[in-house]
Structure formats: C-alpha cells, structure tokens
Design an enzyme around this catalytic site. Structure first.
Site, PDB file in Angstrom:
ATOM      1  N   ASP A  81       0.837  -1.202   0.000  1.00 41.73           N
ATOM      2  CA  ASP A  81       0.000   0.000   0.000  1.00 41.73           C
ATOM      3  C   ASP A  81       0.877   1.259   0.000  1.00 41.73           C
ATOM      4  O   ASP A  81       0.366   2.374  -0.122  1.00 41.73           O
ATOM      5  CB  ASP A  81      -1.008   0.002   1.147  1.00 41.73           C
ATOM      6  CG  ASP A  81      -0.380  -0.104   2.531  1.00 41.73           C
ATOM      7  OD1 ASP A  81       0.865  -0.097   2.627  1.00 41.73           O
ATOM      8  OD2 ASP A  81      -1.134  -0.211   3.518  1.00 41.73           O
ATOM      9  N   SER A  82       2.199   1.059   0.059  1.00 43.05           N
ATOM     10  CA  SER A  82       3.148   2.149  -0.176  1.00 43.05           C
ATOM     11  C   SER A  82       2.905   2.797  -1.533  1.00 43.05           C
ATOM     12  O   SER A  82       3.318   3.934  -1.776  1.00 43.05           O
ATOM     13  CB  SER A  82       4.586   1.624  -0.123  1.00 43.05           C
ATOM     14  OG  SER A  82       4.721   0.466  -0.945  1.00 43.05           O
ATOM     15  N   ASP A 130      -0.825  -6.397  -0.013  1.00 44.45           N
ATOM     16  CA  ASP A 130      -1.213  -5.679   1.201  1.00 44.45           C
ATOM     17  C   ASP A 130      -2.730  -5.544   1.315  1.00 44.45           C
ATOM     18  O   ASP A 130      -3.399  -5.180   0.336  1.00 44.45           O
ATOM     19  CB  ASP A 130      -0.618  -4.260   1.182  1.00 44.45           C
ATOM     20  CG  ASP A 130       0.574  -4.113   2.102  1.00 44.45           C
ATOM     21  OD1 ASP A 130       0.734  -4.939   3.021  1.00 44.45           O
ATOM     22  OD2 ASP A 130       1.349  -3.156   1.910  1.00 44.45           O
ATOM     23  N   GLU A 162       9.179  -3.688  10.974  1.00 40.29           N
ATOM     24  CA  GLU A 162       9.577  -2.393  10.423  1.00 40.29           C
ATOM     25  C   GLU A 162      10.033  -1.432  11.519  1.00 40.29           C
ATOM     26  O   GLU A 162       9.325  -1.228  12.516  1.00 40.29           O
ATOM     27  CB  GLU A 162       8.407  -1.773   9.640  1.00 40.29           C
ATOM     28  CG  GLU A 162       8.735  -0.424   9.029  1.00 40.29           C
ATOM     29  CD  GLU A 162       7.756   0.029   7.966  1.00 40.29           C
ATOM     30  OE1 GLU A 162       7.922   1.169   7.485  1.00 40.29           O
ATOM     31  OE2 GLU A 162       6.829  -0.728   7.612  1.00 40.29           O
TER      32      GLU A 162
END
Length: 264
Positions: free
Chosen positions: A45-46, A84, A181
C-alpha cells in the site's frame, strides 16, 4: 522455472540464507526483479505514496492493490507475491475474507496485514480458509495517526516485550511470514530467533531472515526525504539491473543493511 513457495522461505531460514524482497507495482519492473533473482515481491500500500503521490497509505483501496497485483503477476508469473490489505479493509474477519478473496483472485499468494494480537482470530480464520497470511509489526504505517508520525517502535522494554508476544501469537494463529519495520536491531534479533517462520526486516538491521525495500528507495527516488534504512543501490551500480543484483548480493552477504541503516 519453478514457483517460489513459503516452504522454500522456511528452508532458507533454516539454512541461514538471507534473501532480498522488494515492492513491485507493474509488470516491467516485476519481470526485471525476477530476472535479477528477486523471487518474493510485495504489492504494497506504499503505492499510495510512491505511485499516487498521497501523504500516507490510508487512501489506498483493495481494488487498487488488486489492479497492481494483476500487473505484477503478469510480469513475474513464478514469484511469491504478497498483497497488502489496505487501511480498514480487515477491521472485522468478514471484511478480511472479502478483501483477501479479491487479492488472491488477482494473483496474490498471500495477504499482509498490520497489527498485533487483536488480529489473531482473523489470521486463524484466513488460514483455515486457505489464505496464507504475512503479519506486520513495529512501525505499521496505517497507524500513522495513532503513532503521531513515522517513529521507531519497541525501544523500551515494555513495548519490546509486547512486540515479541504479538509476534509469537501471530505465528501461533497461523501467520507464515512476518514483516518487522523500524525496530532496534536487538529486538529484531530476538524476534527472528524466537519465531520458526521467516522474518523480513525493513529498518530492523541485518539480523532478520530477509529484507524488504520500497523499490523507489533502492533506486534513490525518495522524494526529498530519505529514510535511514534506505540505500541508493543505483548510484553505486550505475544501472537498474546492476542495482537490483547489488541489493540481492549485499543482503545475502549481510552487508546491507549496515549499522548506518539500522536503529539501536
């Protein structure tokens, strides 16, 4: 060429073979990544930020991830594709089933979702319904409004212990991969050692089983803000294919990420 499977990733973890993964959004780059030895890709979804120009990942929809998953699948037919689940597309198990069905039909091999123990029932039910799940702990970008920005997570002992507990609970619920992350290296080491499933790091040091980068970050296209964990492989290699090979090699050797890309 044989498809890359989750059992292969588990074998790599046992053999301590570190592997590189990357985000992909289109057929041309997906094919290039596969040709240079990247067999695991995330349709992240980046894309909301790097493709659409949004200031967060929150506006991205399931249908947009599905569209890009179809594109990537055509370019990399044998790759293991993670898709995602975007913001609020898995708030309830029923929602997660509907969203996951769309992404799996689009060519995904597994779905990725952000969050800890509150998701265990959802993970368990997805797995029972033949949808493999990748968890995501630490800095979870969909929670940017809760965190008050993009900050390193798990720095104090209470938060670190909670993260380890969440990771173990997700694994027990059936998660088959975990993305970590922006957490301190020592915490990433503890999680990687305690879990039997492969752990993929971004901003988590070189101690995880694999690494992931947003493809734009690997090529120095960072839009003015370069994350600490990013490295411009393109400027070092001189061309895109060479940059991808350099990334793969440096991850395998444990050279990338170095201390300068990691958090203490």
């Amino acid at each position: 060429m044989k498809p890359t499977t989750l059992s292969q990733l588990r074998q790599w973890k046992q053999e301590k073979h570190k592997f590189a993964t990357i985000t992909a959004y289109d057929a041309s780059f997906a094919q290039l990544f596969a040709e240079q030895g990247i067999n695991v890709m995330l349709i992240g979804d980046s894309l909301g930020m790097v493709v659409q120009g949004q200031d967060s990942t929150l506006p991205v929809t399931v249908e947009e991830i599905a569209y890009h998953t179809r594109c990537v699948r055509r370019g990399a037919p044998h790759a293991l594709l993670l898709a995602d689940l975007p913001f609020m597309s898995y708030a309830t198990p029923e929602q997660a089933f509907e969203s996951a069905a769309v992404l799996m039909r689009a060519g995904g091999n597994m779905v990725k979702l952000e969050g800890g123990n509150w998701l265990c029932d959802t993970v368990r039910m997805l797995t029972e319904r033949a949808v493999p799940v990748c968890g995501h702990l630490g800095l979870t970008p969909q929670s940017v409004n809760i965190f008050g920005g993009y900050k390193v997570q798990g720095r104090d002992e209470v938060a670190a212990n909670q993260l380890i507990k969440d990771a173990l609970m997700l694994e027990e619920a059936g998660a088959q991969l975990l993305v970590l992350e922006c957490v301190p290296v020592e915490l990433a080491r503890r999680v990687t050692e305690e879990l039997t499933i492969p752990v993929i790091g971004i901003g988590a040091g070189n101690v995880t089983d694999g690494q992931i980068l947003v493809m734009h970050d690997a090529f120095g296209i960072t839009g003015g803000h370069t994350p600490k964990f990013a490295k411009d492989f393109l400027s070092e290699a001189g061309d895109i294919r060479g940059a991808v090979r350099l990334y793969v090699d440096q991850v395998a050797q444990g050279v990338y990420p170095g201390e300068e890309h990691s958090f203490k």
